[in-house]
Design an enzyme around this catalytic site. Structure first.
Site, PDB file in Angstrom:
ATOM      1  N   ASN A 201       0.805  -1.221   0.000  1.00  8.15           N
ATOM      2  CA  ASN A 201       0.000   0.000   0.000  1.00  8.15           C
ATOM      3  C   ASN A 201       0.840   1.275   0.000  1.00  8.15           C
ATOM      4  O   ASN A 201       0.616   2.189  -0.790  1.00  8.15           O
ATOM      5  CB  ASN A 201      -0.874   0.060   1.257  1.00  8.15           C
TER       6      ASN A 201
ATOM      7  N   THR B 290       3.160  -8.318  -1.083  1.00  7.72           N
ATOM      8  CA  THR B 290       3.013  -8.266   0.371  1.00  7.72           C
ATOM      9  C   THR B 290       2.676  -9.644   0.903  1.00  7.72           C
ATOM     10  O   THR B 290       1.925 -10.393   0.276  1.00  7.72           O
ATOM     11  CB  THR B 290       1.916  -7.263   0.829  1.00  7.72           C
TER      12      THR B 290
ATOM     13  N   ASP C 189       1.054  -9.846   3.619  1.00 10.52           N
ATOM     14  CA  ASP C 189      -0.220  -9.609   4.314  1.00 10.52           C
ATOM     15  C   ASP C 189      -1.431  -9.751   3.403  1.00 10.52           C
ATOM     16  O   ASP C 189      -2.553  -9.858   3.874  1.00 10.52           O
ATOM     17  CB  ASP C 189      -0.233  -8.203   4.921  1.00 10.52           C
TER      18      ASP C 189
ATOM     19  N   MET D  72       2.070 -12.888  11.491  1.00  9.19           N
ATOM     20  CA  MET D  72       2.077 -11.469  11.193  1.00  9.19           C
ATOM     21  C   MET D  72       0.664 -11.055  10.744  1.00  9.19           C
ATOM     22  O   MET D  72      -0.162 -11.906  10.410  1.00  9.19           O
ATOM     23  CB  MET D  72       3.104 -11.167  10.112  1.00  9.19           C
ATOM     24  N   GLY D  73       0.423  -9.748  10.705  1.00 10.00           N
ATOM     25  CA  GLY D  73      -0.892  -9.248  10.296  1.00 10.00           C
ATOM     26  C   GLY D  73      -1.468  -8.294  11.328  1.00 10.00           C
ATOM     27  O   GLY D  73      -2.118  -8.722  12.268  1.00 10.00           O
ATOM     28  N   ARG D  74      -1.200  -7.001  11.159  1.00 14.43           N
ATOM     29  CA  ARG D  74      -1.656  -6.011  12.152  1.00 14.43           C
ATOM     30  C   ARG D  74      -3.149  -5.747  12.020  1.00 14.43           C
ATOM     31  O   ARG D  74      -3.851  -5.629  13.002  1.00 14.43           O
ATOM     32  CB  ARG D  74      -0.900  -4.684  11.974  1.00 14.43           C
TER      33      ARG D  74
ATOM     34  N   GLU E  86      -1.147 -11.290  15.007  1.00 17.49           N
ATOM     35  CA  GLU E  86      -0.519 -10.396  15.991  1.00 17.49           C
ATOM     36  C   GLU E  86      -1.418  -9.197  16.302  1.00 17.49           C
ATOM     37  O   GLU E  86      -1.381  -8.644  17.381  1.00 17.49           O
ATOM     38  CB  GLU E  86       0.841  -9.905  15.480  1.00 17.49           C
TER      39      GLU E  86
ATOM     40  N   LEU F 201      10.570 -14.913  10.162  1.00 21.49           N
ATOM     41  CA  LEU F 201      10.945 -16.169   9.502  1.00 21.49           C
ATOM     42  C   LEU F 201       9.876 -16.577   8.493  1.00 21.49           C
ATOM     43  O   LEU F 201      10.179 -17.202   7.478  1.00 21.49           O
ATOM     44  CB  LEU F 201      11.130 -17.287  10.539  1.00 21.49           C
TER      45      LEU F 201
ATOM     46  N   ARG G  50       8.351 -14.826   6.370  1.00 19.11           N
ATOM     47  CA  ARG G  50       8.467 -14.193   5.049  1.00 19.11           C
ATOM     48  C   ARG G  50       9.865 -14.388   4.462  1.00 19.11           C
ATOM     49  O   ARG G  50      10.134 -13.954   3.345  1.00 19.11           O
ATOM     50  CB  ARG G  50       8.144 -12.701   5.141  1.00 19.11           C
TER      51      ARG G  50
END
Lengths: 397, 397
Positions: free
Chosen positions: B111, B139, B141, B184-186, B241, B295, B297
């Site tokens: 983005n 990405t 994500d 991961m992933g906000r 996360e 790790l 990614r």
């Protein structure tokens, strides 16, 4: 009752699995199937508990494909446990021995498992039972005494060294200056130490390695990180989960070594996260931590071939030893310091091996306590083998 | 000045790397080397910063072996950054454009990178510059809008689904009842969701999946864990996360959703550790958490072949589009819902794609918000491909 020509063998797994624990099982099954002295090959379901509850896998009756599939299956295919034998278990086990015509016991595990094996063996000698007992070492922590190294360690070391190579490439890609990798190892730093093999050139990570054998000092640590950072503008750090302060308290629960927040409260968390927070706050350098944890012993697609071969061999030789009449011993691996690396299998009395923990000797840790020596690297490289991932870097032109 | 027949192309990486970001670079280099319109292929060292400081890799001059080695090298081989363009950068960049005879810009990122690309593109249109700009999505994500999915996501999903298969085998080996894997992933739960593919049979993990798109409720969570535990005597849980409480505050910093210690202090830490502590304390079930973090990614030995092929193709097609005269667009992947899976490449205006974040749509999340739907599984399976690790289990006989 006539002496039966063929008797049964039982395998017991104790403690945490390794990536090649099932490879040892594979070796046991193959060798036991070849033996004219062994009728059934039993796997105790979840270790000693399976014996007490008479739950067994009939391992010799599995298909060839399933047996072969053990070679890439992580965990314990029969189930493990952390059960500790108690005085009134012995009688029960000997009843099961009689009922299931068990003659041979193979205990595959670490310190605690060898402790169980030794206690049970001592009891069988007192009670006149004719069962035989042999221990096969297994641990990712590599902390068994009397063996040069343990099956399972080489593969876990392969995982950790690879993880650092991957992280190092990620770390140099972006200005995310500090990455900390936490490894397993409460008291012994063998796994954290193995990360040293990731380093190929001076600038490569790991730039710093901390192990539980050396007291951790917060100020020295911050100084180390500053030094690395001023040189490379980045840092890749490896730390054992069990590093301890000068009073022997684990850093993850110790106020003196860990950091406190502005109100003086201890900040709990995994040790790598405590250290990442410390760096971010005190040095104002962005820092993050990773903790693959159990993945490091379960990642069966990235194992050491050397380790797997030794794991299989230790299973096969355990069967050979026990049908030959040996008893009350643990197998050991005798690494050859000559090149090329060669490993032979020896034995030690169970009573000696049980319950002793082997930590990193002094000559494996750097003087400043923040890295590992060339001596250690020479020790660990042959156990990992040649298959560490290698990457390209561009050339300026 | 004569119109030069051949002009130069520059590649810019933005944001965190993926396991196949260098595969896209490989595709770009190969295609640009074939083009009669492109003279030099530059890689901006650490993104826009490299342009501003005139630091470039000469990518076309690397050896064949190095270029091929990009296919298994994680990270960004040219270097990435999180730099955001500012108003007074445009003039400087256009000076470099002139000095280095740059005609073609490929921005490879998420983005924020598309935001930079769009801002710069808008400026070039105002200033009458003839440079062309194309964005290539990237990405782990998977949160870019207008593209069915992003190169990089399939490989990160492969890592997470594999990690859960490995952990599940470890978890069932030993009575360590609860294992939590943090991904991961906000803000977007695509990565946590991908773990669903690990499950083959009802009893397999992941038993529970939590994503940031659904408010996290502590009591419902504890009830979920109890239910799974009463059924299987174990649980494997996956959590993003970035899961948030009902007020939108991340659980890792929120008192209402996270737990407090006996003095009422918030216990900070990674969210998986907060949840593991919560389970251990409230349900008295031993629980641990793992956080492989970066790790996931960087693990370039375990990628999705489908993803890598699409990553290479997006690099090649970006070059084809830009020399054809296209400008101000981002490439998109158009996944075919028919079977067998097929993916074609489309385009969208940069201005549309920039800065929009795509979260999991409602029909991908289970009603109770603690797992993922079959719809999502059908979406993600083709992106991961057929190479997930498979293991054996013994048969009772």
């Amino acid at each position: 009752m006539n002496k039966r020509a063929k008797e049964n063998l039982v395998v017991i797994h104790g403690g945490g699995p390794t990536a090649v624990l099932n490879s040892t099982l594979y070796g046991i099954i193959l060798e036991a199937l070849r033996s004219s002295k062994i009728q059934n090959i039993y796997g105790a379901v979840h270790g000693i508990k399976g014996i007490l509850s008479k739950e067994f896998w009939n391992l010799g009756k599995q298909t060839r494909n399933v047996i072969k599939g053990l070679l890439n299956t992580p965990g314990s295919a029969i189930g493990s446990s952390r059960y500790r034998l108690e005085e009134n278990d012995y009688g029960e086990i000997l009843n099961v021995v009689k009922e299931y015509n068990i003659k041979y016991f193979l205990f595959n595990g670490g310190n605690d498992t060898m402790g169980n094996a030794f206690k049970f063996w001592s009891h069988t000698k007192q009670s006149g039972s004719e069962v035989r007992i042999i221990g096969i070492p297994k641990t990712v922590d590599n902390d068994l005494e009397y063996t040069d190294h343990c099956p399972g360690y080489g593969s876990a070391a392969m995982y950790i060294a690879s993880a650092v190579r991957y992280l190092d490439m990620d770390n140099r890609s972006l200005p995310t200056p500090v990455t900390i990798l936490e490894t397993m190892g409460r008291n012994a730093g063998w796994l954290a130490a193995s990360s040293c093999v990731a380093k190929q050139q001076e600038e490569d990570g790991p730039h710093l390695i901390y192990v539980p054998e050396r007291p951790f000092e917060k100020d020295a640590f911050l100084k180390d990180v500053e030094d690395v950072f001023s040189k490379y503008k980045r840092a890749v750090i490896v730390v054992s989960e069990g590093i301890k302060d000068k009073n022997g308290a684990p850093v993850y629960e110790s106020e003196s070594a860990a950091d406190t927040d502005e109100f003086g409260h201890i900040l709990p968390g995994s040790v790598s996260q405590i250290l990442a927070n410390l760096i971010s706050r005190k040095l104002k350098i962005r820092s993050r931590s990773e903790k693959p944890g159990l993945l490091g012993r379960a990642w069966s697609s990235l194992i050491s071939k050397v380790d797997q071969e030794e794991a299989i061999r230790s299973g096969k030789e355990a069967v050979q030893h026990i049908i030959k009449g040996e008893d009350g011993i643990m197998l050991t691996l005798i690494g050859d310091s000559d090149k090329p690396y060669h490993c032979s299998i020896g034995t030690v009395e169970l009573g000696k091996a049980a319950g002793v923990q082997k930590c990193l000797p002094k000559h494996f840790i750097s003087d400043k306590g923040n890295h590992i020596t060339e001596d250690f690297r020479s020790y660990v490289e042959p156990l990992i083998g040649e298959d560490l991932p290698r990457f390209i870097k561009f050339v300026k032109n």
